[in-house]
Design a protein around this motif. Structure first.
Motif: not given
Lengths: 130, 110
Positions: B1-6, B34-35, B71-75, B94-95
């Motif tokens: 899963m791609p990693r994001y930063e909030l 999300a994890l 997952a990108p769909s839940m952003l 941000l990605k």
């Protein structure tokens, strides 16, 4: 128009004779790289190591607003151009993008530089009058 | 899963309320699968400019950074929830890209 046509016709004629006045520098070399007259084939011993820009080994992050604030004007908050910062193409783009990101996310101010960072060393080649 | 930063900016509140807001945010993320990897507190400081959100003018805020895998769909649903939360001043996702090696930058030989 007419003279251009004539020049085009003359060009091949001029090139045919070549540079007769210039001597060729190709000298015959033997196996050890030595030539007649003691010239040795080696790289330039006086070559200086290539200088990198100031941020060569530094990762640019939008959270590091102190670093990013060094590249903006203290009066207006505008981002300095490449001719002022002296950064290479890649780093300039990274810094610029990080500044815009930080500004839109609410980490850095747009119109001025944070007063806390006013005393930072000046790495851009710009001298302010005050 | 791609990693994001909030990058989360919460409004100036007392400690228990800030904790409650953070808990709500993390639970929202986890509900949607999300994890959450890391939660950093960047401190409470004055905002660089005054922000108006939910009919309130904010000049101070607390900065938080949440690292998570999702997952990108839940952003979009997460962002929708965060925008509606009254305690949140500015949420930005941000990605997180893999670090590009700096070895060949400008070609210095130090």
């Amino acid at each position: 128009m007419l003279c251009l046509r004539e020049l085009q016709r003359w060009k091949p004629v001029l090139c045919r004779y070549g540079n007769t006045g210039v001597r060729s520098f190709a000298v015959a070399a033997d196996e050890a790289g030595r030539t007649e007259g003691g010239l040795v084939n080696m790289e330039n011993p006086y070559r200086e190591p290539q200088k990198g820009c100031v941020l060569c080994d530094v990762t640019v992050d939008f959270k590091n607003i102190q670093l990013l604030s060094q590249f903006i004007s203290p009066h207006t908050g505008r981002i300095y151009g490449r001719h002022i910062t002296g950064l290479c193409g890649r780093k300039q783009k990274e810094v610029s993008k990080a500044i815009k990101k930080a500004q839109s996310m609410g980490f850095m101010s747009v119109t001025h530089k944070h007063p806390q960072f006013m005393k930072d060393p000046n790495i851009c080649g710009i001298k302010h009058l005050d | 899963m791609p990693r994001y930063e909030l990058a989360l900016i919460l409004k100036q509140m007392q400690r228990p309320e800030t904790a409650a807001a953070l808990r709500r945010t993390v639970e929202t993320l986890m509900e949607r699968g999300a994890l959450v990897r890391d939660l950093e507190n960047l401190g409470e400081r004055q905002l660089p400019y005054r922000m108006t959100k939910h009919n309130q003018r904010h000049s101070r805020g607390t900065y938080f950074l949440v690292d998570f895998y999702a997952a990108p769909s839940m952003l979009s649903s997460v962002m929708d929830h965060l925008h509606r939360d009254v305690d949140v001043v500015r949420p930005t996702v941000l990605k997180k890209d893999a670090q590009v090696p700096n070895s060949n930058c400008c070609g210095p030989q130090k």
